[in-house]
Write a protein that holds these residues in place. Structure first.
Motif, mmCIF file in Angstrom:
data_model
loop_
_atom_site.group_PDB
_atom_site.id
_atom_site.type_symbol
_atom_site.label_atom_id
_atom_site.label_comp_id
_atom_site.label_asym_id
_atom_site.label_seq_id
_atom_site.Cartn_x
_atom_site.Cartn_y
_atom_site.Cartn_z
ATOM 1 N N VAL A 240 63.916 91.547 38.754
ATOM 2 C CA VAL A 240 63.150 90.803 37.764
ATOM 3 C C VAL A 240 64.089 89.903 36.979
ATOM 4 C CG1 VAL A 240 61.714 90.973 35.706
ATOM 5 C CG2 VAL A 240 61.418 92.619 37.550
ATOM 6 N N GLN A 241 63.755 88.647 36.914
ATOM 7 C CA GLN A 241 64.529 87.719 36.091
ATOM 8 C C GLN A 241 63.534 86.891 35.294
ATOM 9 O OE1 GLN A 241 67.377 85.370 38.209
ATOM 10 N NE2 GLN A 241 68.172 84.395 36.363
ATOM 11 N N ASN B 234 58.665 84.816 35.783
ATOM 12 C CA ASN B 234 59.494 85.771 36.501
ATOM 13 C C ASN B 234 59.900 85.129 37.821
ATOM 14 O OD1 ASN B 234 60.690 87.858 37.797
ATOM 15 N ND2 ASN B 234 58.962 89.271 37.637
ATOM 16 N N ARG C 256 62.128 86.210 40.021
ATOM 17 C CA ARG C 256 62.643 87.040 41.113
ATOM 18 C C ARG C 256 61.576 87.887 41.795
ATOM 19 N NH1 ARG C 256 68.192 88.348 40.920
ATOM 20 N NH2 ARG C 256 69.358 86.432 40.551
ATOM 21 N N ALA D 2 58.949 90.338 27.698
ATOM 22 C CA ALA D 2 59.447 91.551 28.328
ATOM 23 C C ALA D 2 58.395 92.122 29.265
ATOM 24 C CB ALA D 2 59.827 92.582 27.267
ATOM 25 N N ARG E 67 57.049 98.896 31.535
ATOM 26 C CA ARG E 67 57.389 99.879 32.577
ATOM 27 C C ARG E 67 56.174 100.232 33.424
ATOM 28 N NH1 ARG E 67 62.441 101.589 31.329
ATOM 29 N NH2 ARG E 67 63.069 101.312 29.157
ATOM 30 N N TYR F 241 59.296 98.711 27.423
ATOM 31 C CA TYR F 241 59.514 97.495 28.192
ATOM 32 C C TYR F 241 60.875 97.574 28.868
ATOM 33 C CZ TYR F 241 55.356 95.668 26.026
ATOM 34 O OH TYR F 241 54.055 95.491 25.628
ATOM 35 N N ALA F 242 60.879 97.313 30.167
ATOM 36 C CA ALA F 242 62.085 97.552 30.950
ATOM 37 C C ALA F 242 62.955 96.306 31.122
ATOM 38 C CB ALA F 242 61.704 98.094 32.325
ATOM 39 N N TYR F 243 62.344 95.148 31.187
ATOM 40 C CA TYR F 243 63.094 93.925 31.457
ATOM 41 C C TYR F 243 62.795 92.914 30.365
ATOM 42 C CZ TYR F 243 63.201 96.134 36.045
ATOM 43 O OH TYR F 243 63.355 97.025 37.076
ATOM 44 N N TRP F 244 63.860 92.244 29.935
ATOM 45 C CA TRP F 244 63.739 91.292 28.839
ATOM 46 C C TRP F 244 64.298 89.945 29.262
ATOM 47 C CZ3 TRP F 244 61.758 92.542 23.939
ATOM 48 C CH2 TRP F 244 61.425 93.896 23.781
#
Length: 123
Positions: A1-2, A23, A25, A96, A99, A110-113
């Motif tokens: 995830v990007q 996102n 990725r 973000a 999960r 939230y897993a990705y920021w």
């Protein structure tokens, strides 16, 4: 995830802005996505979140009635339309990915920021 947040800028009181969170990725169509913000010298705070389907949304008191969150899963993008901006909305805004598919205001879920986008509102 990007995640890539964009759309910030410098505006005057009352102006609108639309933030985007893309996102690049991987799709996040199964996950909730949230927006948070952090002003200088203040803690990060929740702004809004949207479920994976877009059918459920959550807003903080600061956003209720002025901001609208939406998503386009075909573009892996979530939007935050901000209207009637005020100087106190000045902050770095972060998106973000949650999960899971549920919406929550708790940043720990939230897993990705993303890297954040600056919003500056002048009076």
């Amino acid at each position: 995830v990007q995640l890539q947040a964009s759309g910030g800028g410098s505006v005057q009181t009352g102006a609108p802005l639309r933030l985007s969170c893309a996102n690049s990725r991987r799709t996040f169509s199964n996950n909730a996505v949230g927006w948070f913000r952090q002003a200088p010298g203040k803690e990060r705070e929740f702004v809004s979140a949207i479920s994976w389907s877009g059918g459920s949304t959550k807003y903080s008191q600061i956003a209720e009635g002025r901001f609208t969150i939406s998503r386009d899963n075909s573009k892996s993008t979530v939007y935050l339309q901000m209207n009637s901006l005020k100087p106190e909305d000045t902050a770095v805004y972060y998106c973000a990915v949650g999960r899971g598919s549920w919406i929550t205001s708790d940043a720990q879920n939230y897993a990705y920021w993303g890297q954040g986008t600056q919003v500056t509102v002048s009076s």
